[in-house]
Each structure stands twice: as C-alpha cells, then as structure tokens.
Design an enzyme around this catalytic site. Sequence first.
Site, mmCIF file in Angstrom:
data_model
loop_
_atom_site.group_PDB
_atom_site.id
_atom_site.type_symbol
_atom_site.label_atom_id
_atom_site.label_comp_id
_atom_site.label_asym_id
_atom_site.label_seq_id
_atom_site.Cartn_x
_atom_site.Cartn_y
_atom_site.Cartn_z
ATOM 1 N N TRP A 156 1.058 -1.314 -0.204
ATOM 2 C CA TRP A 156 -0.148 0.042 -0.460
ATOM 3 C C TRP A 156 1.085 1.180 -0.040
ATOM 4 O O TRP A 156 1.737 1.057 0.993
ATOM 5 C CB TRP A 156 -0.840 0.117 1.390
ATOM 6 N N HIS A 176 -6.845 1.277 2.568
ATOM 7 C CA HIS A 176 -8.150 0.501 2.504
ATOM 8 C C HIS A 176 -9.477 0.487 3.901
ATOM 9 O O HIS A 176 -8.738 1.369 4.810
ATOM 10 C CB HIS A 176 -8.033 -1.215 2.251
ATOM 11 N N ARG A 202 -4.413 6.260 -1.859
ATOM 12 C CA ARG A 202 -2.912 5.744 -1.770
ATOM 13 C C ARG A 202 -2.215 6.919 -2.483
ATOM 14 O O ARG A 202 -3.034 7.488 -3.586
ATOM 15 C CB ARG A 202 -3.517 4.648 -3.140
ATOM 16 N N GLN A 216 -13.738 1.000 -1.414
ATOM 17 C CA GLN A 216 -13.400 -0.041 -1.612
ATOM 18 C C GLN A 216 -14.613 -0.925 -0.232
ATOM 19 O O GLN A 216 -15.259 -0.017 0.326
ATOM 20 C CB GLN A 216 -12.526 -0.666 -0.660
ATOM 21 N N VAL A 259 -4.889 -12.177 6.769
ATOM 22 C CA VAL A 259 -6.157 -13.802 6.875
ATOM 23 C C VAL A 259 -4.740 -14.557 6.400
ATOM 24 O O VAL A 259 -3.924 -14.505 6.364
ATOM 25 C CB VAL A 259 -6.931 -13.413 5.445
ATOM 26 N N ALA A 313 -12.892 -12.163 5.969
ATOM 27 C CA ALA A 313 -12.695 -11.542 5.971
ATOM 28 C C ALA A 313 -12.806 -10.458 3.997
ATOM 29 O O ALA A 313 -12.277 -11.817 3.667
ATOM 30 C CB ALA A 313 -11.826 -10.599 6.431
HETATM 31 N N1 DAH Z 1 -7.227 -4.349 2.078
HETATM 32 C C1 DAH Z 1 -7.569 -5.555 1.416
HETATM 33 C C2 DAH Z 1 -6.144 -4.424 0.054
HETATM 34 O O1 DAH Z 1 -6.757 -3.287 0.321
HETATM 35 C C3 DAH Z 1 -8.402 -5.934 0.281
HETATM 36 C C4 DAH Z 1 -8.650 -7.061 1.085
HETATM 37 C C5 DAH Z 1 -7.838 -8.392 1.035
HETATM 38 C C6 DAH Z 1 -8.978 -7.433 2.785
HETATM 39 C C7 DAH Z 1 -8.205 -9.925 2.246
HETATM 40 C C8 DAH Z 1 -9.701 -8.327 3.449
HETATM 41 C C9 DAH Z 1 -8.766 -9.199 2.737
HETATM 42 O O2 DAH Z 1 -10.363 -8.414 4.022
HETATM 43 O O3 DAH Z 1 -9.437 -10.419 3.112
HETATM 44 O O4 DAH Z 1 -6.186 -4.787 -1.561
#
Ligand code: DAH
Length: 345
Positions: A156, A176, A202, A216, A259, A313
């Site tokens: 990020w 995010h 970003r 998002q 995760v 998630a």
């Molecule tokens: N936060 C991640 C991103 O911005 C996207 C994401 C991926 C969110 C996996 C999640 C997850 O909750 O389990 O790239």
Amino acid sequence: MLEELQELKADATSALEKTTNLRELDEWRVQYLGRKGHLTSILRRLGSMSFEERRAVGAAANEVKFELEEALRAREGSLKERELAESLERTSIDVTLPGYPVALGRLHPVTRAIKEICEIFASMGFQVVEGPEVEWDYYNFEALNIPQDHPARDMWDTFWIDTPEDEHQLMLLRTHTSPMQIRLMEQTRPPVRAVVPGKVYRYEATDATHESMFHQIEGLAVDQGITLGDLKGTLFEFARRLFGSDRKVRFRCDYFPFVEPGVEMAIDCWICRGAGCRLCGHSGWIEILGAGMVHPEVLRRVNYDPDIYTGFAFGLGVERIPMLRYGIDDIRLFFGNDLRFLRQF
Ligand code: DAH
C-alpha cells in the site's frame, strides 16, 4: 312629497345602474344617501309637516332609504366581483404554456454500485457501517498484522499526515477499509457480520487503472464455527446475485497479512464465458476481490480467543464493478466531474 320620493327612488336606481366602479359607487352613495344628500334633505323637511303627512312621508322615506341601501350593497358586491375578474385577467398567466423543465439528478455509478452490493449483503444478515478516512497507523497496519518495517507495507502506497510531536502515533489516509475490522471487533463481541463501504487513498501516479482515491467495501463475519466453506458459500452467492445466476466462481490462494489462508476470488467472464476475450484479458476469468480467514493474530489483538472464534473477511474495489459492467476503460472518469460521462448512467 310622496311623488318626490318616488322620483328620487327612480332617479337613484337608474344612476346606480350606471356606476361602473367602486369610486363612482361611493359618489352615488354621497349624492343620494349622504348627510347632505337628496334623501336627507327630504327628511329634514318632515318637521314642517302636519302630523298625518309626517307619518305617511316618514314611513315612505324610510322605506326608500332601506331599499336604496339594499341596492347599494348588491351593486357593491357585483362591482367588486367585476374588478377582481378584470385584475385577474390583467395579471393572469397561461397555465397551459409548457413549464421550464426541472433538472433531474441521478445517483453516481459508484454510489449505485455501493448501494447494490450493500443491499445484497444486508439481505444475508450483514450490517452496513462506515468508518474514518483519516486513520491511525495502528488500525490501518499494526493491528492488521502488518508491523512497522514489514515488507507487506509495500503493498500500500501511503499518504502520511503530519501529527503533533507529542502524539506518539502515526496518522494517515486509510489505504483500505480493513482497519474497520479492528474497530468493529473492539466495539462488539461475536457474532459480528458487517460490510463497510467507503473511500480509501493511495499515494500513486494516476493512470487509466489507478486513482489516488477510490472506493472499497470490506466484509467481516466472526462467530463460533465459521469455516472457509462459509466464506466460499457467502461470496459465491454474492457473485451470482451481482453478476448473474449462471456465474462460475474460482478461488485461488493469495497473500494478505491479516488472513490465513488468503484467497482471491474470480468469476468466469460473462462476455466470452471462459473462452478468453478483451474484457477478461484473454484469461476467461475476472478477479473481483480478496478474502480469507481472519488471522489468529488479528483476533488476539481484539481479545477474541482464536480457539473459540473464527471468521472470514473480504475486500473489494467498487469502481471495478461498473468499469467491467459498462466497459469503462478509465477509472479517472468517475471523479472527473464531466457531466457528459455521468449523464450516461
Ligand atoms: N485490504 C485489502 C486491499 O486493500 C483487500 C482485502 C483482502 C481485504 C483480503 C480483506 C481480505 O478483508 O480478507 O488490498
């Protein structure tokens, strides 16, 4: 005398009919019924009459007075009505003319996508919540299992915000919507089921597929006994409702620090049905979101016992959905404020 009264009445009545407005009517009233008017002057002469005469003339004069007053009121009513009608005619508008068209607004395609997606999850029992766009490093990274100096931070590009010297925390524009996972779990105990739509930021050079601000939707479900099967079932159902009931779904391994295991979900391309075309980059599959089982470290952070609770998630980029759907090839169009673009939706 009685004759004079009858003449007066006839005179007054015909004069009354000739009045054409309220001003003339008032002049008439003064002339016939006023203090110095004709009728008064006859009544004044009563004193010099015999008793018999006075009785007869007095009664007749009163009757004429009464009749003329009645006639005055009636005339006044009709003149007022006429004046009103005339003034309406002078000032009236033609209600049959076509009016000015009312400019109708519409929902932005991103707003519509957010609504549609949130409604799908709401119907599956997820709450819809929002969170801060200016975030602490702790929520955006640290508590999501991304410690300072960890290479995962490179995923990020971040807008940092100056914070006062005595503030020992780092502040940033959230990269995010995942930090809301932590905030939600801090505030409640399981079961948790929520989706979080919102803006993220970003620090990057913009081009047709990159913007420094976009949207998002985060999702989180935590309870006892939640498995990867629940993740797949929920997201599969979501994909079918959003993209059509004949959609196929593919899950593949991916890496996200918060995760374990992490997956990426793709749907089969609805244009070529898997054969390969421009929309799907000739792969037959279109990547839609990242997901995974909530990392035990993340659960520990918020004092959820990972031996009792598990969860899944997911996170998806909103702009990508209308881009795929309507064949929009430049993400910058969404926030360029060009009405020619926006009016198409
Ligand atoms: N936060 C991640 C991103 O911005 C996207 C994401 C991926 C969110 C996996 C999640 C997850 O909750 O389990 O790239």
